[in-house]
Design an enzyme around this catalytic site. Structure first.
Site, mmCIF file in Angstrom:
data_model
loop_
_atom_site.group_PDB
_atom_site.id
_atom_site.type_symbol
_atom_site.label_atom_id
_atom_site.label_comp_id
_atom_site.label_asym_id
_atom_site.label_seq_id
_atom_site.Cartn_x
_atom_site.Cartn_y
_atom_site.Cartn_z
ATOM 1 N N LYS A 175 -1.949 -21.260 2.173
ATOM 2 C CA LYS A 175 -2.660 -20.086 2.700
ATOM 3 C C LYS A 175 -4.083 -20.066 2.151
ATOM 4 O O LYS A 175 -4.285 -19.943 0.946
ATOM 5 C CB LYS A 175 -1.911 -18.812 2.324
ATOM 6 N N THR A 212 -5.105 -4.918 2.040
ATOM 7 C CA THR A 212 -4.399 -6.159 2.358
ATOM 8 C C THR A 212 -3.133 -6.353 1.520
ATOM 9 O O THR A 212 -2.595 -7.454 1.451
ATOM 10 C CB THR A 212 -5.331 -7.362 2.122
ATOM 11 N N GLY A 214 0.438 -6.852 0.351
ATOM 12 C CA GLY A 214 1.656 -7.292 1.023
ATOM 13 C C GLY A 214 1.465 -8.436 1.996
ATOM 14 O O GLY A 214 2.424 -8.838 2.671
ATOM 15 N N THR A 215 0.263 -9.000 2.056
ATOM 16 C CA THR A 215 -0.016 -10.049 3.042
ATOM 17 C C THR A 215 0.925 -11.241 2.892
ATOM 18 O O THR A 215 1.491 -11.732 3.875
ATOM 19 C CB THR A 215 -1.469 -10.540 2.892
ATOM 20 N N GLY A 216 1.086 -11.732 1.663
ATOM 21 C CA GLY A 216 1.897 -12.924 1.454
ATOM 22 C C GLY A 216 3.363 -12.702 1.761
ATOM 23 O O GLY A 216 4.009 -13.543 2.403
ATOM 24 N N CYS A 217 3.899 -11.575 1.313
ATOM 25 C CA CYS A 217 5.296 -11.238 1.606
ATOM 26 C C CYS A 217 5.508 -11.137 3.115
ATOM 27 O O CYS A 217 6.508 -11.616 3.658
ATOM 28 C CB CYS A 217 5.675 -9.904 0.970
#
Length: 271
Positions: A175, A212, A214-217
């Site tokens: 990412k 932003t 919580g983007t990765g989860c």
């Protein structure tokens, strides 16, 4: 009777509702799947950061997993916060017995910079957890933490992916959202999906929105949901990227700090 695809998340709780188990279940519902959960930790967390974190005992994690999988089953699994070596090894052992896609989000730090993975657990992530993954989804900080490879520009992402693939996942999704605009990525947020043979560069416009959390989860859960629905890994990654891009654009202020992405952005837009 329509039974939606079933997706299991193995992760920690975010009391503020923006990341962790809460983000995972919202994402899974938004993408038409039935989300189930194995709780690994409880955090006291809000828009300003993580004020406390408490791991659950390994036997509680194992019991939750067996309870869900042995009765209900799952068509994909996503892992998130596993803060200790014991929890990493416990979950890796459980995953090794499954024959469904596994998305491993090797969570290292929170959006606010709070450590969520003990240094003593890194070897277990490398040696036990990553080999179970159909797809591993590290961000650039997690790549550096796990491999020592530092990505300064887009061209470095191939080297990062190779280093992650060396630990055994079938695919790596690197990412690149933390890349500074203009360092080879222009004004887009770019991710690299590769299995070491084929490459897929996933690009989306950057949005000027600080909310932003919580983007990765959310991305990892969206990926798992799409895999549960039968997508190939490249198809699932493209769909997950589109979903999280919309959620990022709609991220909203909550509390006094960094607010969450909006997991219900498609529903709200339709209404």
């Amino acid at each position: 009777m329509h039974i939606p695809p079933r997706v299991l998340t193995v992760a920690g709780s975010d009391s503020g509702g923006g990341a962790g188990i809460q983000a995972d279940l919202k994402t899974m519902l938004a993408l038409g799947t039935h989300g189930m959960s194995v709780l690994t930790a409880v955090t006291a967390q809000n828009s300003l950061g993580v004020q406390g974190a408490w791991d659950l005992p390994a036997e509680a994690v194992r019991a939750q997993f067996r309870s869900v999988v042995d009765d209900i089953g799952a068509q994909a699994v996503k892992t998130g916060m596993l803060s200790s070596a014991e929890l990493v090894e416990t979950v890796a052992e459980l995953l090794a017995g499954l024959r469904v896609p596994v998305v491993v989000d090797p969570v290292g730090v929170s959006k606010h910079g709070d450590a969520l993975l003990a240094a003593t657990a890194l070897d277990a992530v490398r040696g036990a957890l990553l080999p179970t993954a159909t797809v591993a989804t590290p961000n650039l900080d997690e790549v550096a933490q796990l491999t020592g490879v530092r990505v300064e520009e887009e061209a470095d992402m191939r080297r990062a992916a190779e280093a992650i693939l060396d630990f055994g996942p079938r695919w790596a999704l690197i990412k690149g959202g933390h890349l500074t605009a203009g360092r080879g990525s222009g004004d887009s947020a770019v991710d690299l999906l590769t299995d070491g043979t084929e490459e897929h560069w996933l690009r989306a416009p950057r949005h000027d929105n600080r909310h932003t959390h919580g983007t990765g989860c959310t991305l990892a859960s969206a990926l798992a949901a799409q895999l549960a629905k039968g997508d190939t890994v490249p198809q699932a990654a493209a769909a997950a990227k589109a979903y999280v891009t919309g959620a990022l654009a709609a991220g909203f202020r909550l509390g006094a700090g960094i607010g969450p992405v909006d997991h219900g952005w498609r529903w709200r837009g339709a209404h």
